[in-house]
Design a protein around this motif. Sequence first.
Motif, mmCIF file in Angstrom:
data_model
loop_
_atom_site.group_PDB
_atom_site.id
_atom_site.type_symbol
_atom_site.label_atom_id
_atom_site.label_comp_id
_atom_site.label_asym_id
_atom_site.label_seq_id
_atom_site.Cartn_x
_atom_site.Cartn_y
_atom_site.Cartn_z
ATOM 1 N N VAL A 1 51.427 10.403 93.095
ATOM 2 C CA VAL A 1 52.303 10.014 91.824
ATOM 3 C C VAL A 1 51.898 8.422 91.152
ATOM 4 O O VAL A 1 52.715 7.418 91.902
ATOM 5 N N PHE A 2 52.025 8.609 90.104
ATOM 6 C CA PHE A 2 51.537 7.158 89.333
ATOM 7 C C PHE A 2 51.845 7.164 88.650
ATOM 8 O O PHE A 2 52.448 8.225 87.114
ATOM 9 N N HIS A 3 51.810 5.628 87.312
ATOM 10 C CA HIS A 3 51.909 5.574 86.335
ATOM 11 C C HIS A 3 50.881 4.861 85.214
ATOM 12 O O HIS A 3 51.220 5.170 83.824
ATOM 13 N N CYS A 4 50.270 4.394 86.144
ATOM 14 C CA CYS A 4 48.971 3.848 85.525
ATOM 15 C C CYS A 4 47.852 3.699 85.948
ATOM 16 O O CYS A 4 47.404 3.450 86.854
ATOM 17 N N PRO A 5 46.836 4.919 84.897
ATOM 18 C CA PRO A 5 45.233 5.288 84.666
ATOM 19 C C PRO A 5 44.670 3.993 85.014
ATOM 20 O O PRO A 5 43.738 4.409 86.048
ATOM 21 N N TYR A 6 45.136 2.391 84.711
ATOM 22 C CA TYR A 6 43.953 1.744 84.826
ATOM 23 C C TYR A 6 44.052 1.365 86.375
ATOM 24 O O TYR A 6 42.999 1.068 87.055
ATOM 25 N N CYS A 7 44.944 1.219 86.302
ATOM 26 C CA CYS A 7 45.261 1.320 88.417
ATOM 27 C C CYS A 7 44.751 2.232 89.548
ATOM 28 O O CYS A 7 44.189 1.944 90.046
#
Length: 297
Positions: free
Chosen positions: A132-138
């Motif tokens: 689960v993440f918040h930054c697509p670029y990361c």
Amino acid sequence: MQIDFAIIGGSYAGLSAALQLARARRNVLVVDAGQRRNRFVDEAGLTSHGFLTQDGRAPAAIAADAKAQLLRYPSVQWLDGSADDARVAADGRLEFRVGEQRISAGRLVLATGVRDILPPVPGLAERWGRSVFHCPYCHGYELDAGEIGVVAATPMAQHHALMLPDWGRTTLFLNGVYTPNDEERVELARRGTHVEPVPVVRIDGEADVVLADGRVLRMNGLFTQPRTVMTSPVAEQLGCAMTDGPMGPFIQVGPTQETSVPMVFACGDAARAAGSVALAVGDGVMAGFGAHRSTMV
């Protein structure tokens, strides 16, 4: 203790600011509570991405190397602990406390970071930084162009749902948070995003979304929109002006990362609406420059 420059926060932004000041041959104190925002990525055994020369390295390794390189400069001191009880003294110096020790600095750089408050979906927090993440670029690339879910926590989910099809087949789980209007639905359809209105009951497995009607949709990874809060009270104690961002408040800064309080600078996630390791390092460079140049006027 009296010091020329104090930096509160020893993660990427703070380390970067300290390096510029150390290379200007100034006395620098770094105070660090050891709570990097992306420490959950290390705990999950994942890596950091999007930072030149460091792509695919563990966040802890990047931070450890940076700290070791910084501490080679003889004018740098490091103090483990949390800063509190900050104030502007009558002579204009910046004072704060770390444990029982009182610190007085001529210039202060706030690199205190933020803390993520996740939506109350069972199973989501346990997978934060792992699937689960918040930054697509990361983290988007590592999902192998597979099934990607957006668990809505705020209307900002619309932004995620429009971005993420570049990284994989995207499903927007509205979860009762908001209802896209007709124009927004047209945009989602244009991007190929599927909209799922049935509420999410919990997250199972790696990133399996269990819906209220009993369906289980298996995802390669999930994105959500955490609410951010300051990890340190120091900016508020000093009276720094704040700006309301889409994820939460952050410290208002000018072109050289100066805050509304004279001789106080801020950088990293505490001073921008959203961030990454690369952005934090760049902000730290500018804060270091700004703090140093403020001694010349």
